[in-house]
Design a protein around this motif. Structure first.
Motif, mmCIF file in Angstrom:
data_model
loop_
_atom_site.group_PDB
_atom_site.id
_atom_site.type_symbol
_atom_site.label_atom_id
_atom_site.label_comp_id
_atom_site.label_asym_id
_atom_site.label_seq_id
_atom_site.Cartn_x
_atom_site.Cartn_y
_atom_site.Cartn_z
ATOM 1 N N SER A 66 0.851 -1.192 0.000
ATOM 2 C CA SER A 66 0.000 0.000 0.000
ATOM 3 C C SER A 66 0.887 1.243 0.000
ATOM 4 O O SER A 66 1.850 1.335 0.765
ATOM 5 N N LEU A 67 0.531 2.173 -0.855
ATOM 6 C CA LEU A 67 1.248 3.437 -0.958
ATOM 7 C C LEU A 67 0.284 4.571 -0.628
ATOM 8 O O LEU A 67 -0.730 4.756 -1.292
ATOM 9 N N GLU A 68 0.618 5.313 0.414
ATOM 10 C CA GLU A 68 -0.182 6.478 0.801
ATOM 11 C C GLU A 68 0.682 7.730 0.639
ATOM 12 O O GLU A 68 1.802 7.787 1.150
ATOM 13 N N LEU A 69 0.159 8.704 -0.063
ATOM 14 C CA LEU A 69 0.896 9.935 -0.337
ATOM 15 C C LEU A 69 0.035 11.137 0.015
ATOM 16 O O LEU A 69 -1.112 11.233 -0.413
ATOM 17 N N GLU A 70 0.610 12.011 0.806
ATOM 18 C CA GLU A 70 -0.067 13.246 1.185
ATOM 19 C C GLU A 70 0.833 14.427 0.837
ATOM 20 O O GLU A 70 2.038 14.387 1.096
ATOM 21 N N TYR A 71 0.256 15.465 0.231
ATOM 22 C CA TYR A 71 1.034 16.634 -0.157
ATOM 23 C C TYR A 71 0.299 17.903 0.245
ATOM 24 O O TYR A 71 -0.935 17.923 0.398
#
Length: 231
Positions: free
Chosen positions: A59-64
């Motif tokens: 799982s890849l979670e990305l927050e920007y």
């Protein structure tokens, strides 16, 4: 016009950087850690892309977040190893996205080509789950722990408790990092508002001085005796 070249960076533990040779131009790659964050400046008219290698069924979670810059907005793209567009955000100030991954390199890009003047300061964080390290850690534990039959608590219970504490600590670090990012963005907004208030206050003060001078001159001219005396 041909696109400008993108930097090739590798984020290593302890904040070290190195040049990449294998990925294509415009790529930056993170070491396979479970949690990584990065803040960079995106110039006007530029596009920056990064690569993250992933495993199957992870799982890849990305927050920007856009911390500073006119409009506080940026275009965001997330592409699969096959080149398919998974996420596209157009001129947004922040976003959170989670995808189930397969084997390969995932590319995510921040696009500021729509802006010709203002640069943007961007913060993003990667959270990787099910990358396979936990299973190896459990096998390492079993090599060194013996005599578990004498303990009331089994080895699996100890590992479960340790993993729970580890997950909560990681979540706490993540929340603190996001709070710092929110604080930085709010501070930039407040400083920008402070400058605007000062500017328009000076403009209003100048207008008031000019209007007052004109009013005094007009009132004085009304009471002047314009008749000429004859001798």
């Amino acid at each position: 016009m041909a696109p400008l070249p993108w930097p090739r960076l590798l984020l290593l533990p302890f904040g070290c950087f190195a040049l990449l040779l294998s990925p294509p131009p415009g790529a930056a790659e993170f070491s396979p850690s479970l949690d990584s964050d990065f803040t960079f400046t995106l110039p006007a008219g530029r596009k920056e892309c990064f690569y993250q290698p992933m495993r199957k069924e992870a799982s890849l979670e990305l927050e920007y977040q856009v911390l500073d810059g006119a409009g506080l907005d940026v275009d965001f793209h997330l592409l699969s190893p096959k080149g398919e567009t998974l996420v596209f955000d157009e001129r947004k100030s922040d976003g959170v996205h989670t995808v189930e991954t397969e084997d390969g390199d995932y590319m995510f890009c921040f696009d500021n080509t729509f802006s010709t003047i203002s640069e943007k300061v961007i913060f993003f964080e990667l959270i990787l789950d099910n990358m396979g390290e936990d299973g190896q850690d459990q096998e390492d534990w079993k090599k060194y722990v013996t005599g578990t039959d004498l303990l009331d608590m089994k080895l699996e219970d100890i590992l479960e408790s340790i993993n729970s504490v580890k997950a909560r600590l990681s979540k706490s670090v993540q929340i603190q990092t996001l709070l710092r990012a929110f604080e930085a963005r709010d501070r930039n907004i407040q400083e920008s508002n402070f400058d605007r208030v000062n500017f328009w206050s000076m403009v209003n003060l100048g207008v008031m001085v000019v209007v007052s001078a004109v009013q005094v001159y007009m009132l004085k001219s009304l009471f002047e005796d314009k008749r000429k005396s004859r001798t």
